[in-house]
Write a protein that holds these residues in place. Structure first.
Motif, PDB file in Angstrom:
ATOM      1  N   GLN A  42       0.807  -1.222   0.000  1.00 54.60           N
ATOM      2  CA  GLN A  42       0.000   0.000   0.000  1.00 54.60           C
ATOM      3  C   GLN A  42       0.840   1.271   0.000  1.00 54.60           C
ATOM      4  OE1 GLN A  42      -3.649   0.008  -0.010  1.00 54.60           O
ATOM      5  NE2 GLN A  42      -3.111   2.031  -0.773  1.00 54.60           N
ATOM      6  N   ASP A  43       1.882   1.339   0.818  1.00 57.58           N
ATOM      7  CA  ASP A  43       2.708   2.544   0.874  1.00 57.58           C
ATOM      8  C   ASP A  43       3.410   2.810  -0.451  1.00 57.58           C
ATOM      9  OD1 ASP A  43       1.971   3.098   3.474  1.00 57.58           O
ATOM     10  OD2 ASP A  43       3.775   2.198   4.362  1.00 57.58           O
ATOM     11  N   ALA A  44       3.958   1.768  -1.057  1.00 55.18           N
ATOM     12  CA  ALA A  44       4.629   1.937  -2.353  1.00 55.18           C
ATOM     13  C   ALA A  44       3.636   2.375  -3.425  1.00 55.18           C
ATOM     14  CB  ALA A  44       5.314   0.634  -2.762  1.00 55.18           C
ATOM     15  N   PHE A  45       2.461   1.796  -3.395  1.00 55.43           N
ATOM     16  CA  PHE A  45       1.399   2.128  -4.346  1.00 55.43           C
ATOM     17  C   PHE A  45       0.999   3.597  -4.199  1.00 55.43           C
ATOM     18  CE2 PHE A  45      -2.977   2.143  -5.904  1.00 55.43           C
ATOM     19  CZ  PHE A  45      -2.962   1.260  -6.966  1.00 55.43           C
ATOM     20  N   ASP A  46       0.710   4.022  -2.970  1.00 60.51           N
ATOM     21  CA  ASP A  46       0.301   5.399  -2.710  1.00 60.51           C
ATOM     22  C   ASP A  46       1.399   6.391  -3.070  1.00 60.51           C
ATOM     23  OD1 ASP A  46      -2.121   4.411  -1.791  1.00 60.51           O
ATOM     24  OD2 ASP A  46      -1.579   4.616   0.336  1.00 60.51           O
ATOM     25  N   HIS A  47       2.645   6.036  -2.758  1.00 56.76           N
ATOM     26  CA  HIS A  47       3.779   6.907  -3.095  1.00 56.76           C
ATOM     27  C   HIS A  47       3.910   7.063  -4.612  1.00 56.76           C
ATOM     28  CE1 HIS A  47       7.607   8.907  -2.585  1.00 56.76           C
ATOM     29  NE2 HIS A  47       8.116   8.091  -3.492  1.00 56.76           N
ATOM     30  N   ALA A  48       3.742   5.977  -5.328  1.00 54.25           N
ATOM     31  CA  ALA A  48       3.823   6.039  -6.794  1.00 54.25           C
ATOM     32  C   ALA A  48       2.724   6.924  -7.371  1.00 54.25           C
ATOM     33  CB  ALA A  48       3.746   4.633  -7.393  1.00 54.25           C
ATOM     34  N   VAL A  49       1.508   6.794  -6.866  1.00 53.65           N
ATOM     35  CA  VAL A  49       0.399   7.632  -7.343  1.00 53.65           C
ATOM     36  C   VAL A  49       0.713   9.104  -7.102  1.00 53.65           C
ATOM     37  CG1 VAL A  49      -2.032   8.246  -7.013  1.00 53.65           C
ATOM     38  CG2 VAL A  49      -1.356   5.836  -7.100  1.00 53.65           C
ATOM     39  N   ALA A  50       1.190   9.439  -5.911  1.00 55.66           N
ATOM     40  CA  ALA A  50       1.514  10.831  -5.585  1.00 55.66           C
ATOM     41  C   ALA A  50       2.624  11.375  -6.475  1.00 55.66           C
ATOM     42  CB  ALA A  50       1.907  10.945  -4.109  1.00 55.66           C
ATOM     43  N   GLU A  51       3.663  10.583  -6.681  1.00 56.70           N
ATOM     44  CA  GLU A  51       4.785  11.026  -7.513  1.00 56.70           C
ATOM     45  C   GLU A  51       4.355  11.216  -8.975  1.00 56.70           C
ATOM     46  OE1 GLU A  51       8.156  11.742  -6.818  1.00 56.70           O
ATOM     47  OE2 GLU A  51       7.334  11.880  -4.792  1.00 56.70           O
ATOM     48  N   ILE A  52       3.582  10.299  -9.485  1.00 54.40           N
ATOM     49  CA  ILE A  52       3.134  10.391 -10.879  1.00 54.40           C
ATOM     50  C   ILE A  52       2.184  11.564 -11.055  1.00 54.40           C
ATOM     51  CG2 ILE A  52       1.796   9.208 -12.679  1.00 54.40           C
ATOM     52  CD1 ILE A  52       3.200   6.607 -11.599  1.00 54.40           C
ATOM     53  N   ALA A  53       1.307  11.798 -10.099  1.00 58.54           N
ATOM     54  CA  ALA A  53       0.417  12.958 -10.173  1.00 58.54           C
ATOM     55  C   ALA A  53       1.232  14.248 -10.155  1.00 58.54           C
ATOM     56  CB  ALA A  53      -0.590  12.932  -9.025  1.00 58.54           C
ATOM     57  N   HIS A  54       2.232  14.305  -9.313  1.00 59.83           N
ATOM     58  CA  HIS A  54       3.083  15.490  -9.200  1.00 59.83           C
ATOM     59  C   HIS A  54       3.801  15.784 -10.525  1.00 59.83           C
ATOM     60  CE1 HIS A  54       5.760  18.361  -7.221  1.00 59.83           C
ATOM     61  NE2 HIS A  54       6.752  17.758  -7.843  1.00 59.83           N
ATOM     62  N   ILE A  55       4.434  14.791 -11.088  1.00 65.34           N
ATOM     63  CA  ILE A  55       5.187  15.012 -12.321  1.00 65.34           C
ATOM     64  C   ILE A  55       4.250  15.253 -13.500  1.00 65.34           C
ATOM     65  CG2 ILE A  55       5.497  12.622 -13.095  1.00 65.34           C
ATOM     66  CD1 ILE A  55       8.160  15.384 -13.078  1.00 65.34           C
ATOM     67  N   THR A  56       3.068  14.669 -13.461  1.00 64.45           N
ATOM     68  CA  THR A  56       2.086  14.915 -14.520  1.00 64.45           C
ATOM     69  C   THR A  56       1.635  16.369 -14.501  1.00 64.45           C
ATOM     70  OG1 THR A  56       1.334  12.620 -14.486  1.00 64.45           O
ATOM     71  CG2 THR A  56      -0.191  14.250 -15.418  1.00 64.45           C
ATOM     72  N   ALA A  57       1.413  16.912 -13.320  1.00 68.22           N
ATOM     73  CA  ALA A  57       1.031  18.326 -13.216  1.00 68.22           C
ATOM     74  C   ALA A  57       2.131  19.212 -13.794  1.00 68.22           C
ATOM     75  CB  ALA A  57       0.748  18.692 -11.764  1.00 68.22           C
ATOM     76  N   HIS A  58       3.392  18.889 -13.491  1.00 71.51           N
ATOM     77  CA  HIS A  58       4.511  19.657 -14.065  1.00 71.51           C
ATOM     78  C   HIS A  58       4.555  19.519 -15.584  1.00 71.51           C
ATOM     79  CE1 HIS A  58       6.438  21.191 -10.496  1.00 71.51           C
ATOM     80  NE2 HIS A  58       6.320  20.001  -9.922  1.00 71.51           N
ATOM     81  N   LEU A  59       4.352  18.317 -16.067  1.00 69.46           N
ATOM     82  CA  LEU A  59       4.351  18.099 -17.510  1.00 69.46           C
ATOM     83  C   LEU A  59       3.274  18.938 -18.181  1.00 69.46           C
ATOM     84  CD1 LEU A  59       5.187  16.584 -20.108  1.00 69.46           C
ATOM     85  CD2 LEU A  59       3.556  14.802 -19.434  1.00 69.46           C
ATOM     86  N   LEU A  60       2.070  18.891 -17.653  1.00 70.20           N
ATOM     87  CA  LEU A  60       0.970  19.658 -18.247  1.00 70.20           C
ATOM     88  C   LEU A  60       1.251  21.154 -18.206  1.00 70.20           C
ATOM     89  CD1 LEU A  60      -2.088  17.648 -16.910  1.00 70.20           C
ATOM     90  CD2 LEU A  60      -1.188  17.675 -19.245  1.00 70.20           C
ATOM     91  N   ASP A  61       1.882  21.630 -17.140  1.00 69.41           N
ATOM     92  CA  ASP A  61       2.236  23.047 -17.047  1.00 69.41           C
ATOM     93  C   ASP A  61       3.287  23.440 -18.083  1.00 69.41           C
ATOM     94  OD1 ASP A  61       0.493  23.470 -14.934  1.00 69.41           O
ATOM     95  OD2 ASP A  61       2.070  23.317 -13.394  1.00 69.41           O
ATOM     96  N   ASP A  62       4.190  22.520 -18.405  1.00 67.76           N
ATOM     97  CA  ASP A  62       5.305  22.823 -19.297  1.00 67.76           C
ATOM     98  C   ASP A  62       5.005  22.620 -20.777  1.00 67.76           C
ATOM     99  OD1 ASP A  62       6.767  23.448 -17.061  1.00 67.76           O
ATOM    100  OD2 ASP A  62       7.907  21.564 -17.024  1.00 67.76           O
ATOM    101  N   LEU A  63       3.999  21.810 -21.087  1.00 73.64           N
ATOM    102  CA  LEU A  63       3.689  21.548 -22.497  1.00 73.64           C
ATOM    103  C   LEU A  63       3.190  22.809 -23.187  1.00 73.64           C
ATOM    104  CD1 LEU A  63       1.888  18.089 -22.299  1.00 73.64           C
ATOM    105  CD2 LEU A  63       4.169  18.558 -23.196  1.00 73.64           C
ATOM    106  N   VAL A  64       3.596  22.965 -24.448  1.00 75.47           N
ATOM    107  CA  VAL A  64       3.172  24.106 -25.257  1.00 75.47           C
ATOM    108  C   VAL A  64       2.212  23.588 -26.316  1.00 75.47           C
ATOM    109  CG1 VAL A  64       3.948  25.895 -26.847  1.00 75.47           C
ATOM    110  CG2 VAL A  64       5.366  25.273 -24.877  1.00 75.47           C
ATOM    111  N   ALA A  65       1.056  24.210 -26.393  1.00 70.49           N
ATOM    112  CA  ALA A  65       0.054  23.813 -27.388  1.00 70.49           C
ATOM    113  C   ALA A  65       0.213  24.686 -28.632  1.00 70.49           C
ATOM    114  CB  ALA A  65      -1.340  23.960 -26.817  1.00 70.49           C
TER     115      ALA A  65
END
Length: 92
Positions: A42-65
């Protein structure tokens, strides 16, 4: 096990933190092969979700349309129409 992960980039309004979190959760579920991890994982799973959500938010902020943002409601209507044509959803 998992519904499709939807495109989050270049929509108006932009993706919410809830949508980013849901996409991260779906990704981790798919990779882990489970919708409900064991207590030992559970801890590894939750940590992975948090990390992926964090980096996804950064990716979306950085992408240029290069095209104007898509309208969420219009795209959802198109997807429903495609699904109905393919017979995925029965109409009453």
């Amino acid at each position: 096990m998992c519904r499709n992960i939807h495109t989050l980039h270049n929509f108006e309004p932009s993706a919410t933190s809830e949508e980013i979190q849901a996409a991260a959760l779906q990704y981790v579920r798919k990779i882990a092969g489970t919708t409900k991890p064991s207590k030992a994982n559970q801890d590894a799973f939750d940590h992975a979700v948090a990390e992926i959500a964090h980096i996804t938010a950064h990716l979306l902020d950085d992408l240029v349309a290069t095209t104007p943002p898509k309208n969420r409601e219009e795209e959802a209507a198109k997807a429903r129409a495609r699904a109905e044509r393919s017979g995925r959803y029965a109409t009453a």
